[in-house]
Design an enzyme around this catalytic site. Structure first.
Site, mmCIF file in Angstrom:
data_model
loop_
_atom_site.group_PDB
_atom_site.id
_atom_site.type_symbol
_atom_site.label_atom_id
_atom_site.label_comp_id
_atom_site.label_asym_id
_atom_site.label_seq_id
_atom_site.Cartn_x
_atom_site.Cartn_y
_atom_site.Cartn_z
ATOM 1 N N CYS A 1 0.807 -1.230 0.000
ATOM 2 C CA CYS A 1 0.000 0.000 0.000
ATOM 3 C C CYS A 1 0.837 1.276 0.000
ATOM 4 C CB CYS A 1 -0.936 0.017 1.205
ATOM 5 S SG CYS A 1 -2.142 -1.316 1.207
ATOM 6 N N HIS B 1 -9.096 3.313 -2.275
ATOM 7 C CA HIS B 1 -7.663 3.036 -2.087
ATOM 8 C C HIS B 1 -7.152 2.182 -3.244
ATOM 9 C CE1 HIS B 1 -3.923 1.773 -0.441
ATOM 10 N NE2 HIS B 1 -4.337 0.838 0.392
ATOM 11 N N CYS C 1 -0.039 2.838 6.333
ATOM 12 C CA CYS C 1 0.299 1.518 6.848
ATOM 13 C C CYS C 1 0.546 0.596 5.665
ATOM 14 C CB CYS C 1 -0.805 0.976 7.734
ATOM 15 S SG CYS C 1 -2.385 0.703 6.886
#
Length: 400
Positions: free
Chosen positions: A90, A356, A386
């Site tokens: 991510c 996302h 994160c």
């Protein structure tokens, strides 16, 4: 030598399924369009751009075979343009910016385009396999669990309940809807088809009709996986002080699955003069930080603390924060750990409302942050995410 961000642009976000407006566009098309739009916006000589660094998490099928070079080849910038694709899960889109900044600060490169892409409707999460979660010989010794279980574990460990995370999710939707209504997303570019017809000009996932009652009525997404799949037992074996894991995260308080791409133009002072563009921000510091892979989503605060120390700053010195809302508990734990107040965090909503697109999100957050610093006439900002497997990433910028 300094590294400056001269501009940052992103696509709109489309829902990451076959009904989403961007399903018909390949990830290469998404990147190529914003590359062309960036060049058209500033009318620079593309021969000056040395490389493209793109984050992309699931590098198979449409996103395989080095999509950065594929997009470079399709962009019309010229055959000289190189490309490299990276994967820090991510954090990939922000990692691309940080690597470009490091190349520029070292003097190895003068100007680079960095960003990320993820077409989650066309290339499903996990379709690349990998030992981290799939191979018991790797997963079991590390007490590896799915991210959703980790999010629920964090909530249990640090005292967040269902009402807390649902209230945060509602706030994300409210803020994103307000930002959309006020046209705050200046870095956003609509997607057009090959005929130049606009297909999508807003972020498709924002749900202004969201209510707290509606969120409270959604079933937990990870309860069966945790209890029947044995992952709760794995987590509790690592954290025996926790009696049980209440499963509180669901589709409404977790990041939405979407398609999108983003890029930033990063260079030194001389390169900006050659391009004829004034910088918008300066990269002051960047860091990554490793955490326990079971409670894998608590990396933003320690990564930010590390980056701020590099910059000679504290949390109080930052005007605005973008903390990726992978799950509601992630920015909530960040604020709890850092002492940062919520009125500085994700003021235009976050991934719960906006979505996302894994490899692109870090760069998208950077563009949103710079836009908002300019809108509020503020100076300093920090982007942090994160990362799966137990990592955090952070970048500190200063408006120019």
């Amino acid at each position: 030598m300094e590294a400056y961000i001269y501009d940052a642009v992103r696509t709109v976000r489309g829902k990451g399924n076959k009904k989403g407006s961007l399903f018909g566009f390949t990830p290469t098309y998404l990147v190529t369009q914003i590359l062309k739009d960036l060049k058209a916006k500033h009318d620079f000589d593309p021969e000056l751009i040395e490389d493209i660094i793109l984050g992309c998490v699931t590098q198979v099928m449409d996103q395989g075979a080095n999509i950065a070079k594929t997009a470079a080849q399709q962009s019309g910038y010229g055959d000289h343009l190189c490309g490299v694709t990276l994967n820090r899960f991510c954090g990939s889109g922000l990692e691309a910016i940080n690597q470009a900044g490091a190349y520029v600060k070292s003097g190895f490169s003068d100007i680079i385009i960095a960003g990320g892409v993820e077409s989650m409707s066309r290339v499903k999460m996990g379709s690349d396999g990998g030992a981290l979660m799939m191979d018991p010989a790797v997963a079991l010794p590390g007490h590896a669990i799915p991210q959703g279980i980790s999010a629920d574990l964090i909530a249990a460990k640090y005292g967040f309940d269902r009402n807390d995370v649902d209230a945060f999710a509602l706030e994300s939707q409210v803020k994103a809807a307000a930002a959309e209504a006020e046209k705050r997303f200046k870095s956003r570019i609509p997607i057009r088809d090959v005929n130049g017809i606009t297909v999508l000009d807003t972020d498709e996932n924002i749900r202004p009709q969201t209510t707290l009652d509606g969120l409270n009525g959604l079933n937990p997404s990870f309860e069966m996986m945790g209890k029947m799949g044995g992952f709760d037992a794995v987590a509790l074996d690592r954290y025996p002080e926790i009696e049980e894991i209440p499963h509180i995260h669901h589709a409404g308080n977790s990041s939405a699955i979407v398609d999108g791409a983003a890029i930033a133009l990063i260079g030194n002072n001389e390169a900006g003069k050659k391009l004829g563009i004034k910088p918008r921000a300066k990269i002051k510091a960047a860091s990554v930080y490793g955490t326990d892979p079971t409670m894998m989503l608590v990396g933003p605060a320690p990564a930010s603390r590390k980056a701020l120390k590099q910059a000679g700053m504290t949390f109080d010195d930052i005007d605005l924060y973008e903390v990726n809302e992978a799950f509601a508990v992630v920015p909530m734990r960040f604020m709890q750990d850092s002492g940062v107040q919520q009125d500085k965090v994700n003021v235009n909503g976050g991934a719960i409302a906006l979505g996302h697109p894994l490899g692109a999100t870090g760069c998208m957050l950077m563009g949103t942050l710079i836009d908002e610093l300019e809108r509020q006439d503020k100076s300093t900002g920090l982007v942090t995410l994160c990362i799966g497997g137990g990592m955090g990433i952070a970048t500190v910028i200063e408006r120019v």
